[in-house]
Design a protein around this motif. Structure first.
Motif, PDB file in Angstrom:
ATOM      1  N   THR A 117      62.202  25.265  42.615  1.00 18.20           N
ATOM      2  CA  THR A 117      61.699  25.481  41.251  1.00 18.20           C
ATOM      3  C   THR A 117      62.823  25.415  40.221  1.00 18.20           C
ATOM      4  O   THR A 117      62.585  25.077  39.064  1.00 18.20           O
ATOM      5  N   GLY A 118      64.040  25.769  40.615  1.00 17.26           N
ATOM      6  CA  GLY A 118      65.140  25.842  39.648  1.00 17.26           C
ATOM      7  C   GLY A 118      65.010  27.006  38.691  1.00 17.26           C
ATOM      8  O   GLY A 118      65.699  27.058  37.667  1.00 17.26           O
ATOM      9  N   SER A 119      64.165  27.965  39.012  1.00 23.32           N
ATOM     10  CA  SER A 119      63.871  29.082  38.115  1.00 23.32           C
ATOM     11  C   SER A 119      64.902  30.190  38.273  1.00 23.32           C
ATOM     12  O   SER A 119      65.328  30.521  39.383  1.00 23.32           O
ATOM     13  N   ALA A 120      65.272  30.820  37.152  1.00 20.11           N
ATOM     14  CA  ALA A 120      66.203  31.948  37.200  1.00 20.11           C
ATOM     15  C   ALA A 120      65.576  33.125  37.937  1.00 20.11           C
ATOM     16  O   ALA A 120      66.257  33.843  38.685  1.00 20.11           O
ATOM     17  N   ARG A 121      64.277  33.342  37.731  1.00 19.54           N
ATOM     18  CA  ARG A 121      63.609  34.440  38.443  1.00 19.54           C
ATOM     19  C   ARG A 121      63.574  34.162  39.942  1.00 19.54           C
ATOM     20  O   ARG A 121      63.734  35.076  40.758  1.00 19.54           O
ATOM     21  N   ALA A 122      63.374  32.898  40.313  1.00 20.29           N
ATOM     22  CA  ALA A 122      63.389  32.542  41.733  1.00 20.29           C
ATOM     23  C   ALA A 122      64.778  32.776  42.321  1.00 20.29           C
ATOM     24  O   ALA A 122      64.912  33.242  43.460  1.00 20.29           O
ATOM     25  N   ALA A 123      65.811  32.469  41.541  1.00 20.95           N
ATOM     26  CA  ALA A 123      67.176  32.702  42.014  1.00 20.95           C
ATOM     27  C   ALA A 123      67.399  34.185  42.292  1.00 20.95           C
ATOM     28  O   ALA A 123      68.058  34.555  43.274  1.00 20.95           O
ATOM     29  N   HIS A 124      66.841  35.040  41.435  1.00 25.86           N
ATOM     30  CA  HIS A 124      66.979  36.486  41.637  1.00 25.86           C
ATOM     31  C   HIS A 124      66.312  36.909  42.947  1.00 25.86           C
ATOM     32  O   HIS A 124      66.886  37.698  43.722  1.00 25.86           O
TER      33      HIS A 124
ATOM     34  N   VAL B 209      47.313  16.900  39.568  1.00 22.93           N
ATOM     35  CA  VAL B 209      47.892  17.079  40.904  1.00 22.93           C
ATOM     36  C   VAL B 209      48.329  18.525  41.101  1.00 22.93           C
ATOM     37  O   VAL B 209      48.134  19.103  42.184  1.00 22.93           O
ATOM     38  N   ALA B 210      48.907  19.126  40.067  1.00 33.37           N
ATOM     39  CA  ALA B 210      49.339  20.514  40.184  1.00 33.37           C
ATOM     40  C   ALA B 210      48.155  21.428  40.494  1.00 33.37           C
ATOM     41  O   ALA B 210      48.270  22.366  41.297  1.00 33.37           O
ATOM     42  N   ALA B 211      47.000  21.156  39.870  1.00 30.23           N
ATOM     43  CA  ALA B 211      45.814  21.973  40.137  1.00 30.23           C
ATOM     44  C   ALA B 211      45.357  21.830  41.588  1.00 30.23           C
ATOM     45  O   ALA B 211      44.982  22.810  42.245  1.00 30.23           O
ATOM     46  N   VAL B 212      45.398  20.611  42.096  1.00 31.35           N
ATOM     47  CA  VAL B 212      45.004  20.380  43.493  1.00 31.35           C
ATOM     48  C   VAL B 212      45.970  21.083  44.439  1.00 31.35           C
ATOM     49  O   VAL B 212      45.566  21.730  45.415  1.00 31.35           O
ATOM     50  N   LEU B 213      47.261  20.966  44.156  1.00 30.47           N
ATOM     51  CA  LEU B 213      48.254  21.605  45.014  1.00 30.47           C
ATOM     52  C   LEU B 213      48.144  23.124  44.953  1.00 30.47           C
ATOM     53  O   LEU B 213      48.344  23.814  45.961  1.00 30.47           O
ATOM     54  N   GLU B 214      47.812  23.644  43.790  1.00 30.78           N
ATOM     55  CA  GLU B 214      47.657  25.095  43.672  1.00 30.78           C
ATOM     56  C   GLU B 214      46.508  25.580  44.546  1.00 30.78           C
ATOM     57  O   GLU B 214      46.600  26.622  45.193  1.00 30.78           O
ATOM     58  N   ARG B 215      45.413  24.813  44.578  1.00 32.89           N
ATOM     59  CA  ARG B 215      44.307  25.185  45.468  1.00 32.89           C
ATOM     60  C   ARG B 215      44.732  25.068  46.925  1.00 32.89           C
ATOM     61  O   ARG B 215      44.306  25.853  47.773  1.00 32.89           O
ATOM     62  N   ALA B 216      45.582  24.093  47.229  1.00 30.31           N
ATOM     63  CA  ALA B 216      46.034  23.914  48.612  1.00 30.31           C
ATOM     64  C   ALA B 216      46.899  25.076  49.091  1.00 30.31           C
ATOM     65  O   ALA B 216      47.049  25.286  50.297  1.00 30.31           O
TER      66      ALA B 216
ATOM     67  N   THR C 293      55.775  21.205  39.558  1.00 33.37           N
ATOM     68  CA  THR C 293      55.662  22.088  38.391  1.00 33.37           C
ATOM     69  C   THR C 293      56.953  22.793  38.023  1.00 33.37           C
ATOM     70  O   THR C 293      57.034  23.401  36.936  1.00 33.37           O
ATOM     71  N   GLY C 294      57.955  22.757  38.863  1.00 27.13           N
ATOM     72  CA  GLY C 294      59.235  23.363  38.536  1.00 27.13           C
ATOM     73  C   GLY C 294      59.142  24.865  38.347  1.00 27.13           C
ATOM     74  O   GLY C 294      58.488  25.564  39.142  1.00 27.13           O
ATOM     75  N   PRO C 295      59.761  25.432  37.303  1.00 32.04           N
ATOM     76  CA  PRO C 295      59.777  26.891  37.115  1.00 32.04           C
ATOM     77  C   PRO C 295      58.393  27.514  37.025  1.00 32.04           C
ATOM     78  O   PRO C 295      58.236  28.702  37.315  1.00 32.04           O
ATOM     79  N   PHE C 296      57.391  26.735  36.633  1.00 31.94           N
ATOM     80  CA  PHE C 296      56.042  27.291  36.500  1.00 31.94           C
ATOM     81  C   PHE C 296      55.438  27.662  37.850  1.00 31.94           C
ATOM     82  O   PHE C 296      54.413  28.339  37.907  1.00 31.94           O
TER      83      PHE C 296
END
Length: 740
Positions: A338-345, A281-288, A308-311
């Motif tokens: 995503t909950g990612s620290a980099r995203a928070a920045h 599903v992640a691969a399909v969504l990435e193409r979308a 995929t969260g932080p990825f």
């Protein structure tokens, strides 16, 4: 992309263009009725815990209150005062009820001291007054009862004078209409003359999930119409329950936890299958994310983040430069998911500078607001109290409301997260000098605080001349932990003149579920103004949901049976569902099968979702096939999903994939995603990959996939709908709430 029926658009149009009527304070007759009701409440209250001395003193106080009511020499407000002001001693020396009782029992010095230091104070502001506390104890009264006794001064004299002045003014004659003989006029009003909450050039762009339909828009060239079929005009304000319910239903209706997709988890084979499916599903969504349809890209951004969260971070950042504004906004919200620290920045940088690091151009005019919404989503996923302090620091440095995008975002952040630091910015932005949307959100934030200062602010707003602030304060007081909120709400409901505000006050009393409000709600349901009875029914339903009161549930059934207002029927049905009344189940099933309008059938489906009785499943399964209206089918799917039966997965998914238009598809997507097994996810995946679904529905299938395989619960903006005065919110935010 929109997912709401035409009558919702009609209600939004009415919300935007309505102009509140002249406000009036309480009359002498209003106050006489208030004191009559309070006297009855005091006599009916339980007193077994009182000593004989306290009981005798209490009975004397009640007799003194009756004498005060019969004399009707109430205090008066001043011209220009707020709608309701409680002077302890007015300019003519007249006492309020509490001051009169103090005087009559030998505590006149206390009355004079309060009048000298806090003459316009509500009882909640005097809760720490030691003299008042001692007097209440000696007379067998509680602070809540004192708050209930207190009422504002009457404004009858000033209202009579105002009406007399209006009558004495000469009738204005319209100026003659000139005959225009020049060339064709092509001038259009400038955007700055359009209301910020309206449509047209001045309206903010609709975010992802609601593009193409703004507040007040008309779909398909058809005139906007009310649920009952009557056209909506620009100067109408629907004094009914349906507008509130459209916004509230997204947060009130139960959504099944996405557990069936994980049924196989826990075993080696199940975990492996789930891992592989999530990767597929992640691969399909990435193409979308690179799809040619902007609506698909917007939904894919948030779905990809959920799965995929932080990825997801690396793939979301490029979308911040997408040519479509809605996609850029969706990418900002997705970064928070995503909950990612980099995203928070990145979100912090967007909130401060309005642009991506190392970029010069601003992402959009509203990016700072969206960045704080993204941080709110992240705060709901990760335990990071430092975000609360960061948000408040940003607003403090920016000077509060002088930076409206930051102030909006910070208030939304705290409204969604319930952050403990919320009152720090909510208190200054709740003052009367700010715009209605600021006050609305600030008051909603203050409603979560247990501090007495916040309760006082809400009380002031509840009694002021700002109509939208009164509505906001009413809904905020539903969440206030203080036991002095219920007396304030009840008294305000007795004396309020504007019907929608009175309805909100009733809803707040119902949501609090306090025993002291029971008889008042029952009275309003049985004998209140007809326009308020749907609100009263909804309030009673919520009260019964908290307290399980068979007598009140029976009163709801009687109210439904004797109701002759077609437009109000849905409110009684939803109230029965909220009450979970077993004897009312038949009414709901009959209305779903034989309701004469789609509004009644949709309300019956919503009521069955709230009710949760498995005996409704056969009828729901029958009607999801037979029902011709797509919106009602989506509501039936919601009711089926609330029961969480795996055998209904295919039925719910079929509603989404068989939709012929967008109405209800957004709701069906959330439902289909929340009620999915492994096979169901593969079916959605196949439909998306093989183009087995109409192009206009592909974004909703993407959304369903994101809900089905989300790593954890997402903070939905729909959660704002039930507790915030949506009448005062800007159009973009109204649309964002409805889109989820």
């Amino acid at each position: 992309m929109s997912a709401r029926p035409l009558y919702v658009t009609a209600l939004l149009a009415a919300l935007v263009f309505a102009v509140p009527a002249q406000e009036e304070g309480p009359s002498i007759a209003d106050l006489v009725e208030h004191y009559r009701r309070v006297e009855g409440e005091l006599r009916a209250a339980r007193t077994a815990h009182l000593t004989p001395e306290q009981l005798a003193a209490r009975l004397r106080v009640v007799d003194l209150l009756r004498a005060y009511r019969e004399r009707a020499e109430f205090g008066e407000t001043r011209p220009g005062d707020a709608v309701r002001v409680p002077y302890f001693i007015d300019d003519g020396g007249r006492r309020c009820a509490v001051a009169n009782l103090l005087d009559q029992t030998g505590q006149g010095a206390v009355s004079l001291r309060v009048a000298a230091t806090a003459n316009g104070a509500w009882v909640c502001e005097l809760a720490e007054d030691l003299d008042l506390q001692a007097w209440l104890r000696a007379h067998g009264l509680t602070m809540a009862e004192a708050a209930r006794i207190q009422a504002p001064g009457n404004s009858s004299r000033w209202e009579r004078r105002r009406r007399q002045q209006q009558t004495e003014q000469p009738e204005a004659r319209p100026a003659p209409v000139p005959v225009y003989a020049g060339p064709t006029d092509v001038h259009r009003p400038s955007a700055d003359r359009l209301r910020s909450r309206g449509t047209g050039a001045g309206a903010a762009p609709a975010p992802a999930g609601s593009a193409g339909l703004r507040v007040g828009a008309r779909a398909g060239g058809t005139a906007a119409r009310r649920p009952g079929g009557m056209p909506v005009t620009g100067d109408e304000l629907p004094a009914d329950w349906s507008a509130w319910w459209e916004f509230a239903r997204g947060s009130v209706l139960p959504v099944a936890a996405p557990r069936p997709v994980h049924l196989a988890a826990g075993t080696a084979a199940g975990d492996a299958a789930l891992f592989l499916l999530r990767g597929e599903v992640a691969a399909v969504l990435e193409r979308a994310l690179a799809d040619g349809d902007a609506a698909v890209r917007a939904e894919a951004a948030r779905a990809f983040a959920r799965v995929t969260g932080p990825f997801a971070y690396e793939r979301l950042v490029p979308l911040l430069a997408d040519p479509n504004l809605a996609v850029r906004h969706a990418a900002v919200l997705a970064l928070g998911e995503t909950g990612s620290a980099r995203a928070a920045h990145v979100l912090q940088h967007l909130a401060v500078y309005g642009r991506v690091p190392r970029e010069v151009a601003a992402l959009s005019a509203m990016v700072r607001t969206y960045a704080l919404l993204g941080l709110a989503t992240m705060r709901a996923r990760v335990d990071a109290p430092g975000l609360d302090r960061l948000v408040n620091t940003l607003v403090a440095r920016a000077g509060g409301a002088r930076e409206p995008d930051l102030a909006h975002g910070a208030l939304l952040y705290h409204a969604l997260t319930g952050g403990a630091a919320g009152p720090e910015i909510g208190q200054p932005l709740a003052s009367a000098e700010h715009e209605p949307e600021f006050r609305t959100l600030a008051l909603a934030v203050l409603g979560r605080s247990p501090e007495r200062g916040e309760l006082v602010t809400l009380m002031r707003a509840l009694s002021g001349r700002d109509l939208e602030a009164r509505r906001a304060a009413a809904l905020a007081l539903a969440r206030t932990p203080s036991d002095l909120a219920a007396p304030a709400l009840t008294t305000a409901c007795e004396l309020e003149k504007e019907q929608v505000t009175r309805g909100f006050l009733l809803l707040a009393l119902g949501q609090r579920g306090e025993a002291a409000s029971r008889d008042f709600l029952l009275e309003m349901l049985a004998r209140g103004p007809k326009a308020l009875r749907p609100f009263a029914a909804l309030a009673v339903g919520q009260h019964v949901r908290v307290r399980q009161d068979p007598e009140l549930a029976a009163a709801l059934r009687v109210a439904l049976a004797t109701n002759h207002n077609h437009a109000a029927t849905g409110a009684f049905l939803i109230a029965l569902g909220a009450a979970r009344d077993p004897r009312g189940l038949t009414n709901l099933l009959v209305s779903l099968r034989h309701g004469t309008s789609l509004e009644i059938r949709r309300a019956a489906a919503d009521a069955l979702a709230l009710h949760g009785d498995p005996r409704a499943l056969p009828v729901l399964r029958e009607r999801i096939v037979a029902e011709p209206c797509p919106n009602v089918r989506a509501a039936i799917a919601q009711a089926l999903a609330a029961h969480g039966e795996v055998e209904d997965i295919e039925r719910v998914r079929t509603v989404l994939l068989a939709s012929r238009d967008e109405d209800g598809a957004g709701q069906a997507a959330w439902v289909a995603g929340s009620l999915c097994d492994l096979a169901g996810v593969r079916a959605l995946l196949a439909a998306l990959e093989e183009r087995g679904v109409a192009q206009r529905l592909r974004p909703y299938v993407v959304r369903a996939l994101g809900v089905a395989l989300a790593r954890d619960g997402a903070a939905r903006l729909a959660g704002l709908g039930a507790g915030v005065n949506v009448y005062a919110l800007p159009a973009w935010l109204q649309n964002l709430i409805l889109a989820e």
